[in-house]
Scaffold this active site. Sequence first.
Site, short mmCIF file in Angstrom:
data_model
loop_
_atom_site.label_atom_id
_atom_site.label_comp_id
_atom_site.label_asym_id
_atom_site.label_seq_id
_atom_site.Cartn_x
_atom_site.Cartn_y
_atom_site.Cartn_z
N ASP A 77 -6.66 -4.34 10.51
CA ASP A 77 -5.96 -3.07 10.33
C ASP A 77 -6.69 -1.95 11.06
O ASP A 77 -7.51 -1.25 10.46
CB ASP A 77 -5.80 -2.74 8.84
CG ASP A 77 -4.96 -1.48 8.61
OD1 ASP A 77 -4.34 -1.00 9.58
OD2 ASP A 77 -4.93 -0.98 7.48
N HIS B 79 -11.82 1.61 3.64
CA HIS B 79 -11.36 2.36 2.47
C HIS B 79 -12.41 2.63 1.40
O HIS B 79 -12.07 2.85 0.25
CB HIS B 79 -10.18 1.64 1.82
CG HIS B 79 -8.92 1.77 2.61
ND1 HIS B 79 -7.70 1.41 2.12
CD2 HIS B 79 -8.71 2.25 3.85
CE1 HIS B 79 -6.77 1.64 3.04
NE2 HIS B 79 -7.36 2.15 4.10
N ASP C 111 -9.57 -3.31 2.37
CA ASP C 111 -9.57 -2.70 3.70
C ASP C 111 -10.95 -2.11 3.91
O ASP C 111 -11.39 -1.25 3.14
CB ASP C 111 -8.48 -1.61 3.76
CG ASP C 111 -8.38 -0.98 5.15
OD1 ASP C 111 -9.43 -0.64 5.72
OD2 ASP C 111 -7.24 -0.83 5.65
N LYS D 183 -7.36 2.69 -1.91
CA LYS D 183 -8.23 3.39 -0.97
C LYS D 183 -8.85 4.60 -1.64
O LYS D 183 -8.57 4.89 -2.81
CB LYS D 183 -7.49 3.76 0.32
CG LYS D 183 -6.45 4.85 0.20
CD LYS D 183 -5.61 5.01 1.48
CE LYS D 183 -6.35 5.61 2.65
NZ LYS D 183 -5.43 5.94 3.76
N TRP E 5 0.87 -1.19 0.00
CA TRP E 5 0.00 0.00 0.00
C TRP E 5 0.90 1.23 0.00
O TRP E 5 1.84 1.31 0.79
CB TRP E 5 -0.91 0.04 1.24
CG TRP E 5 -1.54 1.39 1.39
CD1 TRP E 5 -2.52 1.93 0.62
CD2 TRP E 5 -1.17 2.42 2.34
NE1 TRP E 5 -2.80 3.22 1.03
CE2 TRP E 5 -1.99 3.53 2.08
CE3 TRP E 5 -0.25 2.50 3.38
CZ2 TRP E 5 -1.90 4.72 2.80
CZ3 TRP E 5 -0.15 3.66 4.12
CH2 TRP E 5 -0.98 4.76 3.83
C1 RNT Z 1 -3.76 2.86 5.13
C2 RNT Z 1 -3.82 1.41 4.82
C3 RNT Z 1 -2.64 0.60 5.28
C4 RNT Z 1 -2.15 0.99 6.65
C5 RNT Z 1 -1.13 0.02 7.23
C6 RNT Z 1 -0.44 0.59 8.42
O1 RNT Z 1 -4.91 3.52 4.86
O2 RNT Z 1 -4.98 0.88 5.34
O3 RNT Z 1 -2.95 -0.74 5.19
O4 RNT Z 1 -3.19 1.12 7.56
O5 RNT Z 1 -0.29 -0.38 6.25
ZN ZN Z 2 -5.19 -1.22 5.32
#
Ligand code: RNT
Ligand code: ZN
Length: 417
Positions: free
Chosen positions: A325, A261, A258, A227, A186
């Site tokens: 996360d 996101h 995620d 994201k 990411w």
């Molecule tokens: C950030 C992403 C990512 C981070 C981590 C720390 O918006 O979600 O995955 O939270 O890598």
């Molecule tokens: Zn993440």
Amino acid sequence: MKEERIHKAYEIARERYAELNVDTEEVLKQLQDFHLSMHCWQADDVAGFEVQAGALSGGIQSTGNYPGKARNIDELRNDILKAKSLIPGTHRLNLHEIYGDFQGKVVDRDEVDASYFQSWMEWGKENNTKLDFNSSSFSHPKSGSLTLSNPDEGIRRFWIEHTRRCREIANAMGEAQGDPCIMNLWVHDGCKDQSVNHYRYRQLLCNSLDEIFEKPQPMMKDCIEGKVFGIGLESFTVGSHDFYTAYAARHNKILTIDTGHYHPTESPADKVSAVLQFVPELMLHVSRPVRWDSDHVTIMDDPTQELFSEIVRAGALNRVHYGLDYFDGSINRIGAYVTGSRAAQKCMTRALLEPTAAISQLELEGKGFQVLALLEECKAMPWNAVYDEFCVRNGVPAGQDFIAEVEQYEHDITSKR
Ligand code: RNT
Ligand code: ZN
């Protein structure tokens, strides 16, 4: 005695589920095989151990100043072991590159190698914990707002080198544990305000990824995470969902979902059955957005339940990696770890206990009322008796008993930091 009561409740639940042709013993076996990848960064608010560490940047933020955060590698390891002792089952640990064992040495991101993760690999072996990995583009003087998509060739090369090295580290971890290490990529790249270079940035990111993935690393698997926006990068995200979904589909990469996101009314759960038609596997970052990507502690809310249910209904249990996360610095951090991890497990428990085949049959027969009624009944079924039994069989406190253990650890250890 409490354990007896739990077994009794479980026996009743077992019979109750048997009426629906759901075998709770089978579900307990599946739960045993359900491994979370615990994110190391909940223990210290995404700080890491770089000697030269600066403030957290890259559009993410941990708020709150609850005392007791882990200040070094030993404290972090102890905290994670404490959390693990209160979460039934066996789980993986998800490390970020900035959590290397740098031994007081300044190691820049383009100099890192597997030697700085040797002690983690040993720790993993000793503690029956497989490792996953993440490259780290944030909290660095060269982070700025563009890394792998930076038109400045020097900066872009720096991050390509970093990410390539991370893949090598992940591969070494995979070899050491005899099981592929899942490496998430990411980057925060984006723009705070209006920009006319969207195509250019995305083309650069695409080229960087192609170079990064060039070399096969057989004992690791790549996943890519998009994201919507980051703090200070509100207007444009280079690695958007469309970008990574298309990239993953074309190059057979794992897509990371995620749950924080997406637009607030968009359902991450609904992505599962769509993208799994085109990508080999999924990585999850289970989180909880409150108004935005705020990374609150995971709870048993509808979006999380829906996500796990969709995975089970898709028959995709083994095509998903279950990362967490969130990073909440405003409450006891170990309590946050445990509460969120157990919430994810409870959602999975409920998902596994659904009589999906029977409901599916009704749906195909056009019996809409029966489908709705059964789904409603499932919500009130004694799934928690099954989860309690799972805790007891794993020698982990059931119900609220873990709270006192977290408090004891706070009293003895974290409050003294
Ligand atoms: C950030 C992403 C990512 C981070 C981590 C720390 O918006 O979600 O995955 O939270 O890598
Ligand atoms: Zn993440």
